[in-house]
Write an enzyme that holds these catalytic residues in place. Structure first.
Site, mmCIF file in Angstrom:
data_model
loop_
_atom_site.group_PDB
_atom_site.id
_atom_site.type_symbol
_atom_site.label_atom_id
_atom_site.label_comp_id
_atom_site.label_asym_id
_atom_site.label_seq_id
_atom_site.Cartn_x
_atom_site.Cartn_y
_atom_site.Cartn_z
ATOM 1 N N SER A 1 0.344 8.690 -3.888
ATOM 2 C CA SER A 1 -0.950 8.391 -2.767
ATOM 3 C C SER A 1 -0.195 8.099 -1.485
ATOM 4 O O SER A 1 -0.838 8.183 -0.939
ATOM 5 C CB SER A 1 -2.176 7.828 -4.252
ATOM 6 O OG SER A 1 -1.816 6.341 -3.511
ATOM 7 N N LYS B 1 -1.858 1.043 -0.591
ATOM 8 C CA LYS B 1 -3.364 2.049 0.247
ATOM 9 C C LYS B 1 -2.582 1.664 2.048
ATOM 10 O O LYS B 1 -2.282 0.181 2.067
ATOM 11 C CB LYS B 1 -4.579 2.133 0.024
ATOM 12 C CG LYS B 1 -4.671 2.754 -1.511
ATOM 13 C CD LYS B 1 -4.697 3.895 -0.920
ATOM 14 C CE LYS B 1 -4.863 4.426 -2.674
ATOM 15 N NZ LYS B 1 -4.390 4.081 -3.570
#
Lengths: 212, 212
Positions: A127, A164
DNA sequence: GTTGACACAGAATAAATAGTCGGGTATCAT
DNA sequence: ATGATACCCGACTATTTATTCTGTGTCAAC
């Protein structure tokens, strides 16, 4: 009582560091004494005791060559210490909890002053590929309480850990976690989202020889 | 005469590795003897001599705790050894020669078998930013003689070192070095271009907290 | 102008550590 | 069966290494 290192102490610390680096094991009192260019072991013991008091190194009495340099010692020398290797997290979606594996890894230079607040994590998932973090890479994380928009962070989402990008804006949705891969969805802040630390650097593992 | 490691030898090697990792200095004969659950020092000496013969570790006679694990030892254990840190190269345009600084860094896992053929370089310049290599990053390079199109390579151009992507095509210009940054120009092959090795991995240094 | 931290000297002792000698057993391939 | 190899035992000695004790001189601070 004070924790400042004196020039002579730093000299000895450096001697110990170099000796271990070159020989693979620590020096004896006699070897340190000669390097310090003095004739009495007592002086070496004095200096070592000071360094132990100052938490620059640790030592076991009556044990030959039982010297180990502590994080504070590495910091005083400006040398890379070790960081604990905690375990596996994910850049994909939150699945793996963080575990201590007991492994230690040498840190890249420049983070010595944070030695007691940093740790390494292995990343799973893709991701964050657009930020240069791939599956299998190892990230160096520093525990933090304050974060800036744009920081790459270690976050706990519903009790599970993930890497993230943190974004803070002055319009809705204000705070969110942004995956660096268009195929993944943004994570909005709730009570279940906790930021644990910032990613300081990435150790990439293989995969360097594919055409970008 | 043979260089294969026996189970018992590997056990001792592992004991030594763990001891150093935990204590910061190598074990004594007695400590190894106890861990091996035997009663005689002779056995420890026997095993150590075999390990020394096989180049798994080195040792100085009559010197307490004078054991150091060699690259072959790390390989046998599947553990990360050290690689020499050579110096500074450039990803921008070729300027800096490679120098040995004497520093050593712990390698990421998985490259132990190449331990005698790999080294670390610090990268200067931004010509490879699209491949995830930024100014100040450290690359792990393996000496090679054969290269495939797409490999990220360490090249010597007119005697100076640089990191670029190697491309081989079946139409002109056939062979060239491609910077991963549109602002830089392609380097075509001449007698002055020599490929030295492949980049196996990148250790990123800071700059992780800017918005991509 | 004494106090305390720092750095060092010289000699003796105590402890830890490495090495020696002279054996033994079990396995395995030739 | 036999030699080579890996592995082991136990007591002993030699060497290395750490520590203890009692001092000296300097220098900065209070």
């Amino acid at each position: 009582m004070n924790n400042l290192i004196t020039p002579r102490q730093k000299e000895l610390l450096s001697i110990v560091y170099s000796y271990i680096k070159n020989e693979g094991y620590p020096p004896t009192f006699d070897e340190m004494r000669k390097k310090l260019k003095i004739v009495s072991n007592q002086s070496v013991i004095d200096l070592l005791n000071k360094l132990v008091e100052g938490k620059f190194l640790k030592r076991n009495e009556n044990i030959a060559r039982s010297i180990a340099i502590l994080p504070l010692g590495y910091e005083a020398l400006g040398k890379p210490p070790l960081a604990p290797f905690l375990g596996v997290t994910t850049a994909g979606f939150p699945i793996d909890p963080i575990e201590m594996t007991g492994e230690w890894q040498e840190l890249p230079g420049g983070v010595a002053r944070f030695a007691d607040q940093v740790f390494l994590l292995k990343v799973h998932g893709d991701s964050m590929i657009n930020a240069g973090i791939n599956d299998g890479d190892v990230v160096l994380v520093k525990s933090e309480k304050e974060f800036s928009s744009g920081d790459i962070v270690l976050a706990e989402v519903s009790g599970e850990s993930t890497i993230k990008r943190f974004v803070s804006e002055d319009k809705p949705p204000y705070l969110y976690l942004k995956p660096e891969n268009p195929e993944y969805k943004i994570i909005y802040f709730t009570e279940e989202v906790v930021l644990k630390g910032k990613v300081l650097s990435v150790v990439k593992q293989g995969q360097m020889n594919k055409i970008a």
